[in-house]
Enzyme design. Structure first.
Site, PDB file in Angstrom:
ATOM      1  N   LEU A 148       9.595  -6.990  31.164  1.00 27.12           N
ATOM      2  CA  LEU A 148      10.688  -6.033  31.035  1.00 27.12           C
ATOM      3  C   LEU A 148      11.420  -5.881  32.366  1.00 27.12           C
ATOM      4  O   LEU A 148      10.797  -5.856  33.430  1.00 27.12           O
ATOM      5  CB  LEU A 148      10.154  -4.665  30.588  1.00 27.12           C
ATOM      6  CG  LEU A 148       9.290  -4.621  29.324  1.00 27.12           C
ATOM      7  CD1 LEU A 148       9.085  -3.174  28.900  1.00 27.12           C
ATOM      8  CD2 LEU A 148       9.877  -5.452  28.201  1.00 27.12           C
ATOM      9  N   ASN A 164      -0.343  -7.412  33.075  1.00 32.96           N
ATOM     10  CA  ASN A 164      -0.679  -6.896  34.403  1.00 32.96           C
ATOM     11  C   ASN A 164      -0.391  -5.410  34.565  1.00 32.96           C
ATOM     12  O   ASN A 164      -0.865  -4.779  35.495  1.00 32.96           O
ATOM     13  CB  ASN A 164       0.044  -7.687  35.495  1.00 32.96           C
ATOM     14  CG  ASN A 164       1.556  -7.567  35.403  1.00 32.96           C
ATOM     15  OD1 ASN A 164       2.104  -7.483  34.306  1.00 32.96           O
ATOM     16  ND2 ASN A 164       2.220  -7.536  36.527  1.00 32.96           N
ATOM     17  N   GLU A 165       0.387  -4.853  33.619  1.00 34.13           N
ATOM     18  CA  GLU A 165       0.672  -3.417  33.742  1.00 34.13           C
ATOM     19  C   GLU A 165      -0.585  -2.569  33.544  1.00 34.13           C
ATOM     20  O   GLU A 165      -0.612  -1.393  33.905  1.00 34.13           O
ATOM     21  CB  GLU A 165       1.780  -2.978  32.766  1.00 34.13           C
ATOM     22  CG  GLU A 165       1.392  -2.939  31.298  1.00 34.13           C
ATOM     23  CD  GLU A 165       1.564  -4.276  30.608  1.00 34.13           C
ATOM     24  OE1 GLU A 165       1.716  -5.296  31.314  1.00 34.13           O
ATOM     25  OE2 GLU A 165       1.521  -4.311  29.371  1.00 34.13           O
ATOM     26  N   GLY A 177       5.693  -8.131  29.757  1.00 33.55           N
ATOM     27  CA  GLY A 177       6.557  -8.386  28.609  1.00 33.55           C
ATOM     28  C   GLY A 177       6.742  -9.877  28.340  1.00 33.55           C
ATOM     29  O   GLY A 177       6.986 -10.279  27.197  1.00 33.55           O
TER      30      GLY A 177
HETATM   31  C1  LIG Z   1       1.772  -8.972  18.972  1.00 37.87           C
HETATM   32  C2  LIG Z   1       2.272  -7.822  19.802  1.00 37.87           C
HETATM   33  C3  LIG Z   1       2.019  -6.539  19.175  1.00 37.87           C
HETATM   34  C4  LIG Z   1       2.406  -5.370  19.652  1.00 37.87           C
HETATM   35  C5  LIG Z   1       3.033  -5.171  20.963  1.00 37.87           C
HETATM   36  C6  LIG Z   1       3.892  -4.012  21.018  1.00 37.87           C
HETATM   37  C7  LIG Z   1       4.225  -3.436  22.147  1.00 37.87           C
HETATM   38  C8  LIG Z   1       3.675  -3.901  23.440  1.00 37.87           C
HETATM   39  C9  LIG Z   1       4.087  -3.075  24.517  1.00 37.87           C
HETATM   40  C10 LIG Z   1       3.960  -3.382  25.776  1.00 37.87           C
HETATM   41  C11 LIG Z   1       3.431  -4.659  26.308  1.00 37.87           C
HETATM   42  C12 LIG Z   1       4.406  -5.274  27.220  1.00 37.87           C
HETATM   43  C13 LIG Z   1       4.677  -4.426  28.415  1.00 37.87           C
HETATM   44  C14 LIG Z   1       5.522  -4.780  29.308  1.00 37.87           C
HETATM   45  C15 LIG Z   1       5.794  -3.987  30.536  1.00 37.87           C
HETATM   46  C16 LIG Z   1       6.598  -4.815  31.499  1.00 37.87           C
HETATM   47  O1  LIG Z   1       6.966  -5.936  31.228  1.00 37.87           O
HETATM   48  S1  LIG Z   1       6.980  -4.068  32.996  1.00 37.87           S
HETATM   49  C17 LIG Z   1       7.462  -5.468  34.006  1.00 37.87           C
HETATM   50  C18 LIG Z   1       6.245  -6.088  34.566  1.00 37.87           C
HETATM   51  N1  LIG Z   1       6.601  -7.285  35.287  1.00 37.87           N
HETATM   52  C19 LIG Z   1       6.058  -7.562  36.421  1.00 37.87           C
HETATM   53  O2  LIG Z   1       5.231  -6.855  36.949  1.00 37.87           O
HETATM   54  C20 LIG Z   1       6.542  -8.855  37.066  1.00 37.87           C
HETATM   55  C21 LIG Z   1       6.683  -8.685  38.516  1.00 37.87           C
HETATM   56  N2  LIG Z   1       7.240  -9.892  39.088  1.00 37.87           N
HETATM   57  C22 LIG Z   1       6.464 -10.908  39.491  1.00 37.87           C
HETATM   58  O3  LIG Z   1       5.254 -10.919  39.356  1.00 37.87           O
HETATM   59  C23 LIG Z   1       7.201 -12.022  40.177  1.00 37.87           C
HETATM   60  O4  LIG Z   1       8.499 -11.600  40.462  1.00 37.87           O
HETATM   61  C24 LIG Z   1       7.265 -13.323  39.342  1.00 37.87           C
HETATM   62  C25 LIG Z   1       5.867 -13.958  39.252  1.00 37.87           C
HETATM   63  C26 LIG Z   1       7.812 -13.062  37.937  1.00 37.87           C
HETATM   64  C27 LIG Z   1       8.198 -14.329  40.055  1.00 37.87           C
HETATM   65  O5  LIG Z   1       7.799 -14.489  41.376  1.00 37.87           O
HETATM   66  P1  LIG Z   1       8.763 -15.240  42.418  1.00 37.87           P
HETATM   67  O6  LIG Z   1       9.222 -16.530  41.860  1.00 37.87           O
HETATM   68  O7  LIG Z   1       8.035 -15.264  43.706  1.00 37.87           O
HETATM   69  O8  LIG Z   1      10.048 -14.318  42.509  1.00 37.87           O
HETATM   70  P2  LIG Z   1      10.213 -12.888  43.237  1.00 37.87           P
HETATM   71  O9  LIG Z   1       8.981 -12.078  43.118  1.00 37.87           O
HETATM   72  O10 LIG Z   1      10.759 -13.135  44.606  1.00 37.87           O
HETATM   73  O11 LIG Z   1      11.325 -12.209  42.321  1.00 37.87           O
HETATM   74  C28 LIG Z   1      12.670 -12.704  42.321  1.00 37.87           C
HETATM   75  C29 LIG Z   1      13.590 -11.538  42.005  1.00 37.87           C
HETATM   76  O12 LIG Z   1      13.323 -11.086  40.674  1.00 37.87           O
HETATM   77  C30 LIG Z   1      13.083  -9.674  40.698  1.00 37.87           C
HETATM   78  N3  LIG Z   1      12.157  -9.309  39.626  1.00 37.87           N
HETATM   79  C31 LIG Z   1      10.929  -9.775  39.414  1.00 37.87           C
HETATM   80  N4  LIG Z   1      10.375  -9.240  38.319  1.00 37.87           N
HETATM   81  C32 LIG Z   1      11.285  -8.390  37.819  1.00 37.87           C
HETATM   82  C33 LIG Z   1      11.309  -7.531  36.678  1.00 37.87           C
HETATM   83  N5  LIG Z   1      10.263  -7.430  35.832  1.00 37.87           N
HETATM   84  N6  LIG Z   1      12.401  -6.801  36.461  1.00 37.87           N
HETATM   85  C34 LIG Z   1      13.459  -6.880  37.309  1.00 37.87           C
HETATM   86  N7  LIG Z   1      13.515  -7.686  38.398  1.00 37.87           N
HETATM   87  C35 LIG Z   1      12.437  -8.428  38.642  1.00 37.87           C
HETATM   88  C36 LIG Z   1      12.504  -9.424  42.075  1.00 37.87           C
HETATM   89  O13 LIG Z   1      12.640  -8.089  42.432  1.00 37.87           O
HETATM   90  C37 LIG Z   1      13.351 -10.339  42.919  1.00 37.87           C
HETATM   91  O14 LIG Z   1      14.602  -9.715  43.123  1.00 37.87           O
HETATM   92  P3  LIG Z   1      15.362  -9.872  44.518  1.00 37.87           P
HETATM   93  O15 LIG Z   1      15.578 -11.347  44.730  1.00 37.87           O
HETATM   94  O16 LIG Z   1      14.473  -9.287  45.555  1.00 37.87           O
HETATM   95  O17 LIG Z   1      16.628  -9.113  44.320  1.00 37.87           O
END
Ligand SMILES: CC/C=C\C/C=C\C/C=C\CC/C=C/CC(=O)SCCNC(=O)CCNC(=O)[C@H](O)C(C)(C)COP(=O)(O)OP(=O)(O)OC[C@H]1O[C@@H](n2cnc3c(N)ncnc32)[C@H](O)[C@@H]1OP(=O)(O)O
Length: 179
Positions: free
Chosen positions: A99, A168-169, A144
């Site tokens: 997300l 990971n959340e 997500g």
């Molecule tokens: C069958 C199913 C049945 C029922 C299910 C129903 C419901 C389920 C409900 C919930 C489950 C799902 C829940 C989801 C919650 C979420 O998703 S919260 C988001 C969690 N995400 C993260 O924690 C990811 C964090 N990011 C990373 O780990 C790394 O960025 C990644 C490994 C993706 C990439 O690494 P790398 O290549 O080194 O890049 P950077 O870390 O440098 O990142 C680049 C730029 O991207 C920005 N960024 C990274 N992640 C996000 C994000 N999630 N949202 C917005 N922006 C993000 C980061 O800040 C960098 O930006 P910048 O360049 O600094 O401006």
């Protein structure tokens, strides 16, 4: 983007014998973005579509991204010739970062509600699809991103120790709903 342009807009849903419509219209009404975050190539000879996620830098699931994804899945769903869908990423090293956290930070309850409904719509559409769905996970896929791949029928992940996948959340005490 949908490679078979024009086809779907000219056909009615009932001619395909698949359920459709209202969610697409809702999603289309929501989709004001002109940038294309999803690219679809459909191979008529195999009946398989490849959907590439191309939202730089990390395919985070914003409202626009989710909306475009849903519209494209629904379009393929309505095409009786499309039997399979492969979901993959065009971004290097990342399938989807999950997300878009900026969509939930400092936003109004209404906007958060709209965003959360779009999240539900995404996984319900993939999980309930009558197409065979495969996630080709060619990079990291946290939270997500993991959810999105879990809703597919099959998952194949690139064998690279730098790529991780999981909810990971949970490390922050946030757990997926029980339903
Ligand atoms: C069958 C199913 C049945 C029922 C299910 C129903 C419901 C389920 C409900 C919930 C489950 C799902 C829940 C989801 C919650 C979420 O998703 S919260 C988001 C969690 N995400 C993260 O924690 C990811 C964090 N990011 C990373 O780990 C790394 O960025 C990644 C490994 C993706 C990439 O690494 P790398 O290549 O080194 O890049 P950077 O870390 O440098 O990142 C680049 C730029 O991207 C920005 N960024 C990274 N992640 C996000 C994000 N999630 N949202 C917005 N922006 C993000 C980061 O800040 C960098 O930006 P910048 O360049 O600094 O401006």
């Amino acid at each position: 983007m949908y490679a078979r342009s024009g086809l779907l807009s000219q056909r009615s849903c009932s001619s395909h014998g698949r359920e459709c419509a209202t969610p697409v219209l809702a999603a289309q009404r929501r989709n004001n973005s002109t940038a294309t975050k999803i690219a679809v190539e459909f191979d008529q000879s195999t009946g398989v579509a490849v959907m590439r996620l191309q939202g730089p830098p990390v395919n985070s699931l914003s409202l626009d991204f989710l909306t475009e994804l849903c519209i494209n899945v629904e379009k393929l769903e309505m095409d009786k010739n499309c039997r399979g869908l492969i979901l993959t990423s065009s971004q290097p090293k990342v399938f989807s970062a999950g997300l878009d956290i900026m969509e939930i930070y400092g936003k109004s309850p209404e906007r958060c509600g709209e965003f959360w409904r779009a999240v539900q719509e995404m996984w319900l559409k993939l999980y309930g699809s009558s197409m065979v769905t495969i996630a080709a996970i060619n990079g990291s896929s946290p939270a997500g991103g993991c959810l999105m791949s879990m809703t597919c029928d099959y998952r194949i992940m690139a064998d690279n120790p730098r790529y991780s996948i999981g909810l990971n959340e949970t490390q922050l005490g946030i757990v997926a709903p029980f339903w």
